[in-house]
Design a protein around this motif. Structure first.
Motif, PDB file in Angstrom:
ATOM      1  N   GLY A  11      48.884   2.738 -14.159  1.00  9.87           N
ATOM      2  CA  GLY A  11      49.088   1.944 -15.374  1.00  9.87           C
ATOM      3  C   GLY A  11      49.893   2.738 -16.377  1.00  9.87           C
ATOM      4  N   CYS A  12      50.242   2.099 -17.481  1.00 13.27           N
ATOM      5  CA  CYS A  12      51.004   2.772 -18.533  1.00 13.27           C
ATOM      6  C   CYS A  12      50.128   3.827 -19.214  1.00 13.27           C
ATOM      7  N   ASP A  13      50.751   4.591 -20.131  1.00 16.05           N
ATOM      8  CA  ASP A  13      49.991   5.585 -20.891  1.00 16.05           C
ATOM      9  C   ASP A  13      48.920   4.882 -21.729  1.00 16.05           C
ATOM     10  N   ARG A  14      47.787   5.525 -21.830  1.00 16.01           N
ATOM     11  CA  ARG A  14      46.680   5.092 -22.706  1.00 16.01           C
ATOM     12  C   ARG A  14      45.965   3.816 -22.281  1.00 16.01           C
ATOM     13  N   VAL A  15      46.114   3.403 -21.020  1.00 13.05           N
ATOM     14  CA  VAL A  15      45.399   2.187 -20.607  1.00 13.05           C
ATOM     15  C   VAL A  15      43.938   2.458 -20.257  1.00 13.05           C
ATOM     16  N   GLY A  16      43.582   3.747 -20.165  1.00 11.80           N
ATOM     17  CA  GLY A  16      42.177   4.075 -19.881  1.00 11.80           C
ATOM     18  C   GLY A  16      41.951   4.589 -18.464  1.00 11.80           C
ATOM     19  N   LYS A  17      43.015   5.058 -17.818  1.00 12.61           N
ATOM     20  CA  LYS A  17      42.879   5.519 -16.430  1.00 12.61           C
ATOM     21  C   LYS A  17      41.935   6.717 -16.303  1.00 12.61           C
ATOM     22  N   SER A  18      42.052   7.665 -17.233  1.00 13.77           N
ATOM     23  CA  SER A  18      41.225   8.882 -17.098  1.00 13.77           C
ATOM     24  C   SER A  18      39.742   8.551 -17.265  1.00 13.77           C
ATOM     25  N   THR A  19      39.445   7.716 -18.254  1.00 21.83           N
ATOM     26  CA  THR A  19      38.050   7.293 -18.462  1.00 21.83           C
ATOM     27  C   THR A  19      37.519   6.594 -17.211  1.00 21.83           C
ATOM     28  N   GLN A  20      38.334   5.681 -16.663  1.00 19.37           N
ATOM     29  CA  GLN A  20      37.873   4.922 -15.491  1.00 19.37           C
ATOM     30  C   GLN A  20      37.766   5.810 -14.255  1.00 19.37           C
ATOM     31  N   THR A  21      38.649   6.810 -14.153  1.00 19.31           N
ATOM     32  CA  THR A  21      38.574   7.742 -13.018  1.00 19.31           C
ATOM     33  C   THR A  21      37.221   8.455 -13.044  1.00 19.31           C
ATOM     34  N   LYS A  22      36.872   8.974 -14.226  1.00 19.67           N
ATOM     35  CA  LYS A  22      35.589   9.702 -14.355  1.00 19.67           C
ATOM     36  C   LYS A  22      34.394   8.801 -14.047  1.00 19.67           C
ATOM     37  N   ARG A  23      34.431   7.590 -14.611  1.00 18.49           N
ATOM     38  CA  ARG A  23      33.308   6.655 -14.386  1.00 18.49           C
ATOM     39  C   ARG A  23      33.164   6.305 -12.908  1.00 18.49           C
ATOM     40  N   LEU A  24      34.327   6.079 -12.263  1.00 19.00           N
ATOM     41  CA  LEU A  24      34.291   5.686 -10.850  1.00 19.00           C
ATOM     42  C   LEU A  24      33.749   6.829  -9.983  1.00 19.00           C
ATOM     43  N   VAL A  25      34.236   8.045 -10.225  1.00 16.54           N
ATOM     44  CA  VAL A  25      33.767   9.197  -9.435  1.00 16.54           C
ATOM     45  C   VAL A  25      32.251   9.340  -9.583  1.00 16.54           C
ATOM     46  N   GLN A  26      31.766   9.248 -10.816  1.00 11.22           N
ATOM     47  CA  GLN A  26      30.323   9.394 -11.047  1.00 11.22           C
ATOM     48  C   GLN A  26      29.536   8.294 -10.336  1.00 11.22           C
ATOM     49  N   ALA A  27      30.034   7.063 -10.430  1.00 10.25           N
ATOM     50  CA  ALA A  27      29.314   5.933  -9.817  1.00 10.25           C
ATOM     51  C   ALA A  27      29.274   6.084  -8.297  1.00 10.25           C
ATOM     52  N   LEU A  28      30.334   6.608  -7.709  1.00 12.08           N
ATOM     53  CA  LEU A  28      30.347   6.795  -6.250  1.00 12.08           C
ATOM     54  C   LEU A  28      29.402   7.938  -5.861  1.00 12.08           C
ATOM     55  N   LYS A  29      29.405   8.992  -6.682  1.00  7.46           N
ATOM     56  CA  LYS A  29      28.457  10.101  -6.427  1.00  7.46           C
ATOM     57  C   LYS A  29      27.018   9.610  -6.517  1.00  7.46           C
ATOM     58  N   ASP A  30      26.770   8.762  -7.516  1.00  9.61           N
ATOM     59  CA  ASP A  30      25.415   8.218  -7.687  1.00  9.61           C
ATOM     60  C   ASP A  30      24.958   7.435  -6.458  1.00  9.61           C
ATOM     61  N   ARG A  31      25.937   6.934  -5.679  1.00  7.57           N
ATOM     62  CA  ARG A  31      25.597   6.205  -4.445  1.00  7.57           C
ATOM     63  C   ARG A  31      25.617   7.133  -3.228  1.00  7.57           C
ATOM     64  N   ASP A  32      25.605   8.441  -3.506  1.00  7.60           N
ATOM     65  CA  ASP A  32      25.593   9.472  -2.449  1.00  7.60           C
ATOM     66  C   ASP A  32      26.833   9.451  -1.571  1.00  7.60           C
ATOM     67  N   LEU A  33      27.937   8.996  -2.136  1.00  7.23           N
ATOM     68  CA  LEU A  33      29.197   9.051  -1.381  1.00  7.23           C
ATOM     69  C   LEU A  33      29.901  10.361  -1.698  1.00  7.23           C
ATOM     70  N   LYS A  34      30.649  10.869  -0.714  1.00  7.29           N
ATOM     71  CA  LYS A  34      31.394  12.117  -0.949  1.00  7.29           C
ATOM     72  C   LYS A  34      32.715  11.763  -1.623  1.00  7.29           C
ATOM     73  N   VAL A  35      32.942  12.307  -2.813  1.00  5.76           N
ATOM     74  CA  VAL A  35      34.112  11.898  -3.591  1.00  5.76           C
ATOM     75  C   VAL A  35      34.611  13.044  -4.474  1.00  5.76           C
ATOM     76  N   GLU A  36      35.931  13.091  -4.645  1.00  5.53           N
ATOM     77  CA  GLU A  36      36.540  14.077  -5.565  1.00  5.53           C
ATOM     78  C   GLU A  36      37.581  13.370  -6.416  1.00  5.53           C
ATOM     79  N   ALA A  37      37.802  13.910  -7.616  1.00  2.40           N
ATOM     80  CA  ALA A  37      38.839  13.361  -8.502  1.00  2.40           C
ATOM     81  C   ALA A  37      40.102  14.203  -8.391  1.00  2.40           C
ATOM     82  N   ARG A  38      41.248  13.548  -8.454  1.00  2.25           N
ATOM     83  CA  ARG A  38      42.537  14.244  -8.521  1.00  2.25           C
ATOM     84  C   ARG A  38      43.377  13.541  -9.582  1.00  2.25           C
ATOM     85  N   GLY A  39      44.520  14.127  -9.903  1.00  2.00           N
ATOM     86  CA  GLY A  39      45.403  13.453 -10.856  1.00  2.00           C
ATOM     87  C   GLY A  39      46.807  14.020 -10.780  1.00  2.00           C
TER      88      GLY A  39
END
Ligand code: DGP
Length: 211
Positions: A11-39
């Motif tokens: 998405g464009c700058d400031r659309v909220g990608k970083s916030t959503q990346t963090k939320r998604l990684v945490q939610a997947l971890k909470d479901r015991d899935l193996k996940v890492e963030a990159r950028g």
């Protein structure tokens, strides 16, 4: 061994990608899935440090040159991305190749095909979640004009370019909704894709295009 999924937020700058990346990684971890963030750009590498200086106006480079460096910055992670996915870890990536084509075409006035060609052959995303936010709302968000590319007219061109890059793996998410609502849609879509690609080999980006 089942592989992880390559999930990309665009998405464009400031659309909220970083916030959503963090939320998604945490939610997947909470479901015991193996996940890492990159950028991308990954500013920690030697190439990434040149990109960082360019974006912060500390260094000037021809627009074509900087795009080559952005693409090189993705290629330098290629082997690691493949190895990580094949070890069963899902990657949530904040920007990837679509940003390359969309931003570089907007800044050089070259055709999108030029931007895409440099990323051809990279691991293809299994999901590109494109956060779409209208320009007026974006311009009201904090933190503008600190770096290059952060102006409204330019971002409008970038947004138009992004939409021309849409493929079957894309999910357009209306980013004007609340953070929680965007997260919910993104999580649901990600869980579906993680399940779906487990036993499917990693594809190559733009492999059927003859640019
Ligand atoms: P970010 O760290 O997400 O704020 O990205 C930094 C800036 O770089 C942002 O304005 C988008 C831009 N960008 C990301 N990838 C590329 C690329 O491959 N080419 C060009 N020209 N710009 C890019």
């Amino acid at each position: 061994m089942e592989r992880g999924a390559l999930l990309v937020l665009e998405g464009c700058d400031r659309v909220g990608k970083s916030t959503q990346t963090k939320r998604l990684v945490q939610a997947l971890k909470d479901r015991d899935l193996k996940v890492e963030a990159r950028g991308f750009p990954d500013r920690t590498t030697t190439i990434g440090s040149v990109i960082d200086e360019y974006l912060k106006y500390k260094k000037d480079l021809p627009r074509e040159t900087i795009h080559l460096l952005f693409a090189a910055n993705r290629w330098e992670q290629k082997d690691d991305i493949i190895k990580t996915l094949n070890s069963g870890i899902t990657l949530v990536v904040d920007r990837y190749a679509a940003s390359g084509a969309a931003y570089s075409a907007a800044s050089t006035n070259k055709h999108l095909v030029w931007g895409k060609s440099l990323d051809q052959g990279l691991p293809a995303p299994d999901l590109v979640a494109f956060l779409s936010v209208n320009n007026e709302i974006l311009s009201a968000r904090d933190g503008w004009a600190k770096e290059r590319f952060e102006n409204q007219d330019f971002q409008k061109k970038v947004a138009e370019n992004f939409l021309q890059l849409k493929e079957d793996t894309w999910k357009i998410i209306e980013g004007n909704q609340s953070i929680d609502d965007v997260h919910k849609i993104l999580l649901e879509e990600s869980l579906k894709v993680i399940q779906k690609v487990k036993t499917i080999p990693i594809k190559k980006l733009y492999e059927n295009e003859s640019n």
